[in-house]
Design an enzyme around this catalytic site. Sequence first.
Site, short mmCIF file in Angstrom:
data_model
loop_
_atom_site.label_atom_id
_atom_site.label_comp_id
_atom_site.label_asym_id
_atom_site.label_seq_id
_atom_site.Cartn_x
_atom_site.Cartn_y
_atom_site.Cartn_z
N HIS A 1 0.68 -1.23 -0.59
CA HIS A 1 0.00 -0.29 -0.07
C HIS A 1 0.78 1.22 -0.03
O HIS A 1 0.82 2.17 0.78
CB HIS A 1 -1.16 0.17 1.53
CG HIS A 1 -1.67 -1.17 0.71
ND1 HIS A 1 -2.64 -1.33 -0.26
CD2 HIS A 1 -2.00 -1.75 1.83
CE1 HIS A 1 -2.94 -2.34 0.34
NE2 HIS A 1 -3.19 -2.77 1.04
N HIS B 1 -9.81 0.36 0.63
CA HIS B 1 -9.71 -0.56 1.60
C HIS B 1 -10.62 -0.58 2.56
O HIS B 1 -9.84 -0.75 3.88
CB HIS B 1 -8.37 -0.57 2.43
CG HIS B 1 -8.12 -1.83 2.27
ND1 HIS B 1 -7.79 -2.21 2.89
CD2 HIS B 1 -6.72 -3.13 1.69
CE1 HIS B 1 -7.50 -4.04 4.48
NE2 HIS B 1 -6.67 -4.14 2.85
N GLU C 1 -11.11 -4.79 -2.98
CA GLU C 1 -10.52 -3.92 -3.48
C GLU C 1 -10.06 -3.46 -5.44
O GLU C 1 -9.69 -4.18 -6.19
CB GLU C 1 -9.59 -3.51 -2.94
CG GLU C 1 -9.51 -3.93 -1.24
CD GLU C 1 -7.81 -4.34 -1.33
OE1 GLU C 1 -6.73 -4.24 -1.62
OE2 GLU C 1 -8.13 -5.68 0.71
#
Length: 368
Positions: free
Chosen positions: A123, A199, A334
């Site tokens: 991420h 997320h 996602e």
Amino acid sequence: MARRSHRQLLLATLCLAASMLGAQSTGADDARAAAGVYELRVGDFSVRVTSWGARLVSVVLPDSKGNLADVVLGKDTIAEYVNDTSYFGPITGRVGQRISRGRFVLDGEIYHLERNDGRNTLHGGGTAFSSSAWTVKEYVAGGDSPHITFFYRSFDGEQGFPGNLDAYVTYRVSSPYTLGVHMNATALDRATPVNLLLHAYWNLGGHGSGDVLGHTLRLFASRYAVLDDELLPSSGRVAPVAGTPLDFRTPTTIGARIRQVTGGKVVGYDANYVIDGEPEGMRPVAQVQDGASGRAVELWANQATVQLYTGNWLNNTKGKDGKVYNQYAGFTLETMGYVDAVNHPEFPSQTLLPGQEYKHDMVFKFSF
């Protein structure tokens, strides 16, 4: 026009003052202290977001009997979100999901990122997108289409990525029970990879109501990216879901075959699917239904892939309203570009050239 802008600023200021989710400022973190929580409401459908990580905080809607519940997992305070390691509800970037060995080559130059997931970057690594206060650019609390737009300037070298980048996310609520999430970003001066994602963990029975193994899931995906034990597409292969426990082309409960799959080194789904159809346009991604509450959601998006994650690592995790989240307490969907595309020339590129704009649209259509 000036009068409307003044009204929007006033509304944002009032909301900021009234809804801090109990943020506990120490004075050392002015950005955290400035983070606010904002509500978007149409009738009995309400969505709350915070500028901390441009994060989705809650989605409240009725069930088949008219009982309201919040279907998004999360935390009670800004301070708890600051210390959150489960990524409850933020926009992650510059590149969501994983980058192999925390490095990539672009225009002949090697870039090194923070490795925050073993040998790899997850991420984006570091803080930035999911752990900073975004700026509120517009907030319209009322009317037929309440919405809020957050802005974040990512500077050259932040998280190790090249070039300055302007990123925006807009949350928009409309009737009947529809939530739109619209992300866009522009590379200002250098080529850079961009792959933003939301997320959010969902439990249609209500957050803290137990696990989601009984939810019925349909995915509009006939192929998946083959991931290794580090959840990376190291082989670059894309394979059919037919005949595998990853096949959700027909409605199947999430728990039906979950013991046959491992997401990394733990039992559960953490799989990347290639969405059927052309990624340039909006198309169906998933349908999920909770039989007990009657709530259902349809997800549409314009991205190439979707990551299904079933909260495999949740373990006695403190949530909202005194609830505790354990394994499989929620699922994520996602939507995004291909995982680790920056290290796989066989995948569609996620690199923006200077002046190019990245666009990522998601629409959640709830029913009950």
